[in-house]
Design a protein around this motif. Structure first.
Motif, PDB file in Angstrom:
ATOM      1  N   LEU A   1       1.979 -19.838   5.753  1.00  0.00           N
ATOM      2  CA  LEU A   1       2.423 -20.790   4.731  1.00  0.00           C
ATOM      3  C   LEU A   1       2.617 -22.164   5.380  1.00  0.00           C
ATOM      4  O   LEU A   1       3.607 -22.409   6.057  1.00  0.00           O
ATOM      5  CB  LEU A   1       3.722 -20.312   4.099  1.00  0.00           C
ATOM      6  CG  LEU A   1       4.386 -21.223   3.058  1.00  0.00           C
ATOM      7  CD1 LEU A   1       3.431 -21.505   1.897  1.00  0.00           C
ATOM      8  CD2 LEU A   1       5.668 -20.600   2.537  1.00  0.00           C
ATOM      9  N   GLY A   2       1.629 -23.044   5.197  1.00  0.00           N
ATOM     10  CA  GLY A   2       1.721 -24.368   5.801  1.00  0.00           C
ATOM     11  C   GLY A   2       1.720 -24.323   7.314  1.00  0.00           C
ATOM     12  O   GLY A   2       2.315 -25.184   7.964  1.00  0.00           O
ATOM     13  N   PHE A   3       1.062 -23.345   7.894  1.00  0.00           N
ATOM     14  CA  PHE A   3       1.061 -23.148   9.347  1.00  0.00           C
ATOM     15  C   PHE A   3      -0.357 -23.340   9.862  1.00  0.00           C
ATOM     16  O   PHE A   3      -1.247 -22.583   9.503  1.00  0.00           O
ATOM     17  CB  PHE A   3       1.580 -21.745   9.653  1.00  0.00           C
ATOM     18  CG  PHE A   3       1.802 -21.463  11.117  1.00  0.00           C
ATOM     19  CD1 PHE A   3       2.380 -22.395  11.957  1.00  0.00           C
ATOM     20  CD2 PHE A   3       1.446 -20.235  11.647  1.00  0.00           C
ATOM     21  CE1 PHE A   3       2.596 -22.121  13.300  1.00  0.00           C
ATOM     22  CE2 PHE A   3       1.668 -19.942  12.992  1.00  0.00           C
ATOM     23  CZ  PHE A   3       2.240 -20.886  13.813  1.00  0.00           C
ATOM     24  N   ASN A   4      -0.557 -24.349  10.699  1.00  0.00           N
ATOM     25  CA  ASN A   4      -1.885 -24.723  11.178  1.00  0.00           C
ATOM     26  C   ASN A   4      -1.887 -24.824  12.704  1.00  0.00           C
ATOM     27  O   ASN A   4      -2.006 -25.908  13.275  1.00  0.00           O
ATOM     28  CB  ASN A   4      -2.312 -26.057  10.549  1.00  0.00           C
ATOM     29  CG  ASN A   4      -3.704 -26.495  10.970  1.00  0.00           C
ATOM     30  OD1 ASN A   4      -4.521 -25.699  11.411  1.00  0.00           O
ATOM     31  ND2 ASN A   4      -3.969 -27.793  10.845  1.00  0.00           N
ATOM     32  N   PRO A   5      -1.749 -23.699  13.407  1.00  0.00           N
ATOM     33  CA  PRO A   5      -1.609 -23.761  14.868  1.00  0.00           C
ATOM     34  C   PRO A   5      -2.863 -24.201  15.605  1.00  0.00           C
ATOM     35  O   PRO A   5      -2.789 -24.564  16.776  1.00  0.00           O
ATOM     36  CB  PRO A   5      -1.224 -22.328  15.238  1.00  0.00           C
ATOM     37  CG  PRO A   5      -1.799 -21.485  14.151  1.00  0.00           C
ATOM     38  CD  PRO A   5      -1.659 -22.313  12.911  1.00  0.00           C
ATOM     39  N   VAL A   6      -4.010 -24.179  14.942  1.00  0.00           N
ATOM     40  CA  VAL A   6      -5.222 -24.649  15.603  1.00  0.00           C
ATOM     41  C   VAL A   6      -5.113 -26.131  15.947  1.00  0.00           C
ATOM     42  O   VAL A   6      -5.546 -26.566  17.017  1.00  0.00           O
ATOM     43  CB  VAL A   6      -6.456 -24.382  14.728  1.00  0.00           C
ATOM     44  CG1 VAL A   6      -7.682 -25.112  15.256  1.00  0.00           C
ATOM     45  CG2 VAL A   6      -6.731 -22.881  14.666  1.00  0.00           C
ATOM     46  N   GLU A   7      -4.509 -26.921  15.069  1.00  0.00           N
ATOM     47  CA  GLU A   7      -4.395 -28.361  15.316  1.00  0.00           C
ATOM     48  C   GLU A   7      -2.998 -28.763  15.774  1.00  0.00           C
ATOM     49  O   GLU A   7      -2.843 -29.634  16.626  1.00  0.00           O
ATOM     50  CB  GLU A   7      -4.788 -29.141  14.058  1.00  0.00           C
ATOM     51  CG  GLU A   7      -6.243 -28.985  13.712  1.00  0.00           C
ATOM     52  CD  GLU A   7      -6.705 -29.950  12.641  1.00  0.00           C
ATOM     53  OE1 GLU A   7      -7.044 -31.093  12.972  1.00  0.00           O
ATOM     54  OE2 GLU A   7      -6.733 -29.551  11.463  1.00  0.00           O
ATOM     55  N   THR A   8      -1.969 -28.154  15.204  1.00  0.00           N
ATOM     56  CA  THR A   8      -0.616 -28.465  15.642  1.00  0.00           C
ATOM     57  C   THR A   8      -0.330 -27.832  16.998  1.00  0.00           C
ATOM     58  O   THR A   8       0.533 -28.302  17.735  1.00  0.00           O
ATOM     59  CB  THR A   8       0.410 -27.951  14.616  1.00  0.00           C
ATOM     60  OG1 THR A   8       0.047 -28.439  13.318  1.00  0.00           O
ATOM     61  CG2 THR A   8       1.810 -28.432  14.939  1.00  0.00           C
ATOM     62  N   VAL A   9      -1.063 -26.802  17.362  1.00  0.00           N
ATOM     63  CA  VAL A   9      -0.920 -26.062  18.617  1.00  0.00           C
ATOM     64  C   VAL A   9       0.528 -25.615  18.799  1.00  0.00           C
ATOM     65  O   VAL A   9       1.225 -26.021  19.718  1.00  0.00           O
ATOM     66  CB  VAL A   9      -1.392 -26.872  19.840  1.00  0.00           C
ATOM     67  CG1 VAL A   9      -1.554 -25.954  21.044  1.00  0.00           C
ATOM     68  CG2 VAL A   9      -2.709 -27.573  19.562  1.00  0.00           C
ATOM     69  N   HIS A  10       0.975 -24.776  17.865  1.00  0.00           N
ATOM     70  CA  HIS A  10       2.341 -24.263  17.957  1.00  0.00           C
ATOM     71  C   HIS A  10       2.360 -23.140  18.978  1.00  0.00           C
ATOM     72  O   HIS A  10       2.346 -21.957  18.656  1.00  0.00           O
ATOM     73  CB  HIS A  10       2.815 -23.766  16.592  1.00  0.00           C
ATOM     74  CG  HIS A  10       4.287 -23.557  16.517  1.00  0.00           C
ATOM     75  ND1 HIS A  10       5.103 -24.280  15.702  1.00  0.00           N
ATOM     76  CD2 HIS A  10       5.102 -22.723  17.203  1.00  0.00           C
ATOM     77  CE1 HIS A  10       6.358 -23.882  15.858  1.00  0.00           C
ATOM     78  NE2 HIS A  10       6.380 -22.935  16.767  1.00  0.00           N
ATOM     79  N   GLY A  11       2.384 -23.531  20.240  1.00  0.00           N
ATOM     80  CA  GLY A  11       2.315 -22.563  21.329  1.00  0.00           C
ATOM     81  C   GLY A  11       0.882 -22.390  21.779  1.00  0.00           C
ATOM     82  O   GLY A  11      -0.015 -22.107  20.973  1.00  0.00           O
ATOM     83  N   THR A  12       0.628 -22.606  23.083  1.00  0.00           N
ATOM     84  CA  THR A  12      -0.717 -22.410  23.613  1.00  0.00           C
ATOM     85  C   THR A  12      -1.204 -21.001  23.294  1.00  0.00           C
ATOM     86  O   THR A  12      -0.478 -20.028  23.469  1.00  0.00           O
ATOM     87  CB  THR A  12      -0.707 -22.633  25.139  1.00  0.00           C
ATOM     88  OG1 THR A  12      -0.261 -23.961  25.403  1.00  0.00           O
ATOM     89  CG2 THR A  12      -2.084 -22.425  25.738  1.00  0.00           C
ATOM     90  N   ASN A  13      -2.433 -20.922  22.793  1.00  0.00           N
ATOM     91  CA  ASN A  13      -3.108 -19.645  22.481  1.00  0.00           C
ATOM     92  C   ASN A  13      -2.607 -18.965  21.208  1.00  0.00           C
ATOM     93  O   ASN A  13      -2.981 -17.819  20.941  1.00  0.00           O
ATOM     94  CB  ASN A  13      -2.998 -18.647  23.650  1.00  0.00           C
ATOM     95  CG  ASN A  13      -3.823 -19.070  24.850  1.00  0.00           C
ATOM     96  OD1 ASN A  13      -4.932 -19.568  24.692  1.00  0.00           O
ATOM     97  ND2 ASN A  13      -3.272 -18.908  26.042  1.00  0.00           N
ATOM     98  N   THR A  14      -1.803 -19.640  20.393  1.00  0.00           N
ATOM     99  CA  THR A  14      -1.351 -19.009  19.151  1.00  0.00           C
ATOM    100  C   THR A  14      -2.529 -18.612  18.263  1.00  0.00           C
ATOM    101  O   THR A  14      -2.553 -17.525  17.684  1.00  0.00           O
ATOM    102  CB  THR A  14      -0.391 -19.939  18.395  1.00  0.00           C
ATOM    103  OG1 THR A  14       0.823 -20.045  19.143  1.00  0.00           O
ATOM    104  CG2 THR A  14      -0.070 -19.410  17.011  1.00  0.00           C
ATOM    105  N   ALA A  15      -3.526 -19.490  18.156  1.00  0.00           N
ATOM    106  CA  ALA A  15      -4.702 -19.152  17.348  1.00  0.00           C
ATOM    107  C   ALA A  15      -5.419 -17.934  17.906  1.00  0.00           C
ATOM    108  O   ALA A  15      -5.987 -17.124  17.159  1.00  0.00           O
ATOM    109  CB  ALA A  15      -5.650 -20.345  17.277  1.00  0.00           C
TER     110      ALA A  15
END
Length: 792
Positions: free
Chosen positions: A228-242
Motif C-alpha cells: 500500500l503506497g510502498f515503492n522500495p524499488v525507487e525509495t530503496v527502503h532497505g538495500t535488497n528489499t525488492a
C-alpha cells in the motif's frame, strides 16, 4: 563519452548507465561497472592512470533507504571510478549489498564544479544568495557571538537544531552540534521525521510500539503481499528489499500494489495494480473490512482473544454504544453510513468489484502481508491509514505469524545495539520537526495543544537556527514561498547557520554558510535506514578539497570559542571517537570485530537462524506476553484517543476522514487535479538533483495521465504551468498511462529555483504544498494538494 575516456570494457558509459537505470528491479546482482564523471580537472582512468590504483571500502551516508557497499578506486589522490559489493558469494540468504545508479554517480557529485569551497557570510538580503568569503575564524567568531547572545537573552528554547538528514553517519555534524549545545545549556529539540511522523505517532495507539515489522526473509512464507503506497524499488527502503519481494513472488506469493502511480515496484513485481485517489486509502480499507464482516470472513477468535474494540462485546467500560470499529463499518455508529464497496468506489476511484476481490483474498489467502509505505501517511489525516491497516491485519489473523505482517511500514525487526556519541540536552522542550515555522512566529504561545512536549509552554520564539547538512529549511518543507517570506524577516530569526556542499535553496537563507566535507573525504560508520542486519565502515577515500572541513573539526573550534573545547572533545580525535563507538558496539555484541578489523573488512553482518516475527510471543503465549498498550491488547479502539475528545479529526477507531484539498473538497472545482510528489530514482530527497548523469537518467517532469493532458490540449514535452494559490512552477510535461486520471505527480526533491516573478523554474513540488500539520502527529501532509495545469 569516448572509449578512451571511459577506460575499459567493464566501464559504465552514459548509454549503459541510462539503460541500466531503466531496467526492472528485483535482482540481487548487477555488473561491476566502473564509472567516469566530471571533475575539477581532467582525470585519466584505467591503464592510463599515473599511479597504482587503490580500492577504498566505503558506503553512502545520505538519507537513502539503502546502505550499500561502495568501492572507491583511487589513483594519485583522485577517485577515478566506483564499483560495488562483490566480496562475498551472492546468495538468497546473504545477498550482496549492491549500489544503485545513485551510488554509481557519486563522483559526479564529489567533483562537481559548483561545490562550495570557502566559509561565507551573507551580504545581501536573506534568501538572495549573495555572500562574501570570510575566514573560518571569522565565521566561528560570529556564530559563537550569536549563540552566546541569544542564549543569554532568550534561553535554550530560542536555539533550534533543525531537522536534517544529509549525513546519516554515526559521527554526523548534527550529532556533534547536539553534544556541544547540550554542554552549553541546551537547545529546542524536535520529535518525529518528515518521512514518518504519522507512523511514529499513530502506531503506538494500536500496538504500543512503532516496531511492527517482521524481517524481510519471512516474506517467502506469505501467500499474498499487499503493498500500500510502498515503492522500495525507487525509495530503496532497505538495500535488497525488492529482491526479498522477488523471492516471495518466486515462492508463489501474489503481489498487489495499491498506488496512484504504476510505480517501478509495480512494473517489476506486481500481479495486480490498483490505482487509488490520494488521501482516500482509509475508505478503501474500511470497505474491505465491510466485505469481511458481512461475509463472515474475519478471524473472530483472533479478535476476541487479542483485540480491544473490534465489536461491541469487546469495548472498554464506560464507552457509549455504537463506538466499536464494527459498528462504524456497518453504519451503526454516529455517521449512520455503511462503508460498502459502492460507498468506497465513489470516494477512491477503485471499482467495487476490485475491493470485494482483494478483501476476500486477504481474508482467505493466509498468511498475508499488508505492508504500508510512508507515502499514504504523508497526507492531511495520515494517522488514519496507519491505524486502518493494523485493523485489517488483526481481522485476518495475520499478526504474529509466519508470512504475516502487523501492517504499517514497520521499523527494524531486530534492534542491534550500536555505540553512539554521548550527548544530553538539559532543555526538555521539543516540538514536531514539521512545525518549526509556528515556533518562529508564535513560540511563546505554543503549548501541548500545538504539539509541544516536555514543558507546559515554550518560553521563547525561535531566534537562531543551526541547519547542518539539511535542505528542509526551504526545499523539503511545505509552501516554499510562504516559508521563504518567513525566514527573510530578520526581525524573527536573528541568525541562521548552514553547512552544505552546494548553494541549495536552504543555503541561500544562511547568514553564515560553511562548506562541508564529502562522505568520501571522511571516516564514518553507518547503519541501514530501514531493514538490514549489518553495519558498514566508511573509509576516507580522498582528502578534502579547498577549505571544506569536517563537522567534528570546526565544531571543536566553536566549542573552544564557547569555553568548552576540553569538555566537548574529552581530548579525543575523531578516530578516537570512532574507536569509542566500535568499543561500545563490541561490549553489546560478542564477536563484533575490533576497530582495525572492522575498518579493513568494511562491513559486519549479524547472523540469525530464523526470521524475526513481530509480536510472535504475544500471539503464541498471550498469558505471559502482553502488547505494550495500556490494555495489553491490540487497541483497535483507543481509549487514549477517545479521551482527547476530538472525534472529527482524531477518532478512537481508524476512519476515513475527508481531507482538505482531497477529492471531496469543493476547491476541486477551481483546482481539479490532485498532486503528489513521489520519490524518484534519480535523487535521495534533494541530494543529487544537480548531478548531470542523474538528470539524463530521469528528467524532472510533471507526470500526467493522457486523458488529463488531452483535456487541456497538452502534449509530451510541453512546458506547462503547475499552480494553485500558493505558487506556480513551470516544467516539462510527461504524458503517461502510469498515472491514474485526475492525479498528477511532481517528483519530490528538485531544488526550488524561483525567477524574478517568483515562478519556480525547476519543479520543486513544495512550491504548491500547504503548511498544515496533521492533527495528531503534527506531521507533514505534503501529498495533499489540489492544482491546475495549463500550457506555459
Amino acid at each position: 563519452m569516448s572509449a578512451k575516456e571511459n577506460g575499459g570494457p567493464l566501464s559504465l558509459t552514459r548509454r549503459r548507465f541510462l539503460a541500466w537505470s531503466a531496467a526492472l528491479a528485483g535482482t540481487s546482482s548487477l555488473l561491476h561497472w566502473a564509472t567516469a564523471a566530471n571533475s575539477f580537472e581532467a582525470v585519466t582512468t584505467g591503464a592510463e592512470a599515473k599511479g597504482a590504483e587503490s580500492v577504498i571500502l566505503t558506503s553512502g551516508s545520505h538519507n537513502c533507504g539503502g546502505r550499500c557497499q561502495i568501492k572507491a578506486h583511487v589513483s594519485d589522490g583522485v577517485i577515478v571510478r566506483i564499483t560495488t559489493d562483490n566480496d562475498i558469494a551472492d546468495s538468497k540468504q546473504t545477498p550482496q549489498l549492491r549500489g544503485c545508479l545513485r551510488c554509481r554517480s557519486y563522483r559526479n557529485r564529489l567533483y562537481h564544479a559548483d561545490r562550495l569551497k570557502y566559509p561565507m557570510k551573507r551580504v545581501g538580503k536573506r534568501g538572495e544568495g549573495k555572500f562574501q568569503r570570510i575566514t573560518w575564524d571569522e565565521a566561528l567568531t560570529i556564530i559563537a557571538e550569536h549563540t552566546q547572545r541569544i542564549m543569554a537573552q532568550h534561553g535554550p528554547e530560542a536555539i533550534f537544531l533543525h531537522y536534517a538528514s544529509g549525513i546519516a553517519g554515526k559521527v554526523a555534524e548534527r550529532t556533534w552540534m547536539a553534544r556541544l549545545l547540550g554542554l552549553y545549556g541546551g537547545y529546542l529539540n524536535y520529535y518525529g521525521t518528515y518521512s514518518t511522523a504519522c507512523t511514529q505517532a499513530a502506531t503506538p495507539y494500536t500496538y504500543g510500539t512503532i516496531a511492527t515489522g517482521s524481517s524481510r526473509e519471512d516474506w517467502v512464507n506469505s501467500k499474498l503481499i499487499i503493498l500500500l503506497g510502498f515503492n522500495p524499488v525507487e525509495t530503496v527502503h532497505g538495500t535488497n528489499t525488492a529482491y526479498y519481494l522477488k523471492q516471495a513472488k518466486e515462492a508463489g506469493a501474489k503481489v498487489v500494489v495499491i498506488d496512484p502511480i504504476y510505480s517501478s515496484t509495480a512494473i517489476a513485481l506486481a500481479d495486480q495494480w490498483i490505482p487509488i485517489k490520494p488521501t482516500t486509502d482509509n475508505a478503501f480499507l474500511d470497505a474491505m473490512a465491510y466485505v469481511m464482516i458481512t461475509e463472515n470472513l474475519q478471524d473472530q477468535r483472533f479478535l476476541d482473544t487479542y483485540c480491544l474494540g473490534f465489536d461491541e462485546d469487546h469495548m472498554p467500560s464506560g464507552i457509549p454504544a455504537g463506538q466499536s470499529y464494527k459498528s462504524h463499518v456497518l453504519g451503526l455508529g454516529d455517521d449512520r453510513t455503511a462503508k460498502t464497496p459502492e460507498w468506497a468506489e465513489a470516494i477512491t476511484g477503485v471499482p467495487r468489484d476490485t475491493i470485494i476481490q482483494l478483501a476476500r483474498e486477504y481474508a482467505q489467502m493466509r498468511p498475508g502481508a499488508l505492508i504500508q509505505g510512508y507515502g499514504p501517511q504523508r497526507h492531511a489525516y495520515g494517522e488514519q491509514v496507519v491505524r486502518g491497516g493494523t485493523v485489517l491485519a488483526a481481522m485476518t489473523g495475520n499478526v504474529g505469524v509466519k508470512g504475516g505482517w502487523a501492517s504499517g511500514t514497520g521499523y527494524k525487526a531486530r534492534d542491534q545495539v550500536v555505540g553512539s556519541i554521548p550527548f544530553s540536552n538539559p532543555c526538555k522542550a521539543a516540538i514536531s520537526c514539521f512545525i518549526w515555522p509556528e515556533a518562529i512566529r508564535r513560540g511563546k504561545e505554543m503549548g501541548a495543544a500545538d504539539g509541544v512536549r516536555g514543558v507546559p509552554k515554550l518560553s521563547s520564539n525561535i531566534k537562531m537556527i543551526y541547519n547542518l547538512a539539511g535542505n528542509c529549511l526551504i526545499n523539503q518543507h511545505s509552501d516554499c514561498n510562504g516559508t521563504a517570506k518567513l525566514l527573510a524577516d530578520e526581525s524573527l530569526v536573528e541568525c541562521i547557520v548552514v553547512t552544505e556542499h552546494f548553494m541549495t535553496a536552504s543555503a541561500k537563507f544562511a547568514d553564515i554558510l560553511l562548506p562541508s566535507d564529502n562522505f568520501m573525504e571522511r571516516d564514518d560508520i553507518v547503519s541501514p535506514w530501514g531493514w538490514g542486519d549489518y553495519l558498514l565502515y566508511m573509509n576516507k577515500a580522498v582528502d578534502t578539497v579547498f577549505e571544506c572541513r569536517n563537522g567534528y573539526d570546526w565544531i571543536s573550534d566553536l566549542a573552544g570559542k564557547l569555553g568548552l573545547k576540553e569538555k566537548f572533545t574529552e581530548g579525543k580525535s575523531k578516530e578516537d571517537w570512532l574507536r569509542y563507538i566500535v568499543d561500545k558496539t563490541r561490549q553489546a555484541n560478542p564477536g563484533f570485530p575490533t576497530w582495525e578489523q572492522f575498518k579493513e573488512q568494511g562491513v559486519y553482518r549479524w547472523k540469525y537462524d530464523k526470521p524475526s516475527i513481530a509480536f510472535q510471543q504475544q500471539i503464541e503465549e498471550p498469558d505471559k506476553y502482553k502488547f505494550p498498550t495500556p490494555s495489553g491488547k491490540i487497541e483497535i479502539f483507543s481509549p487514549r484517543l477517545w479521551a482527547m475528545n476530538r472525534p472529527a479529526h482524531i477518532p478512537a477507531v481508524p476512519k476515513y476522514v475527508p481531507a482538505w484539498e482531497g477529492p471531496q473538497d469543493p476547491l476541486i472545482e477551481k483546482y481539479p487535479l490532485q498532486c503528489i510528489g513521489h520519490h524518484y530514482k534519480r535523487r535521495v530527497h534533494s541530494t543529487f538533483d544537480n548531478v548531470p548523469w542523474m538528470e539524463e537518467a530521469s528528467a524532472q517532469e510533471v507526470w500526467v495521465n493522457p486523458a488529463d493532458a488531452a483535456k487541456r490540449g497538452l502534449r509530451e514535452g510541453d512546458k506547462v504551468k503547475v499552480f494553485n494559490d500558493r505558487g506556480v512552477m513551470v516544467i516539462p510535461l510527461k504524458v503517461t498511462a502510469r498515472m491514474m486520471p485526475g492525479v498528477v505527480s511532481v517528483p519530490q526533491g528538485a531544488w526550488w529555483t524561483p525567477d524574478a516573478n517568483g515562478i519556480d523554474r525547476r519543479g520543486c513540488t513544495n512550491t504548491i504544498t500547504k503548511y498544515h500539520p496533521t492533527p495528531l502527529a503534527f506531521g507533514n501532509p505534503q501529498h495533499t494538494n489540489l492544482v491546475q495545469i495549463e500550457k506555459a
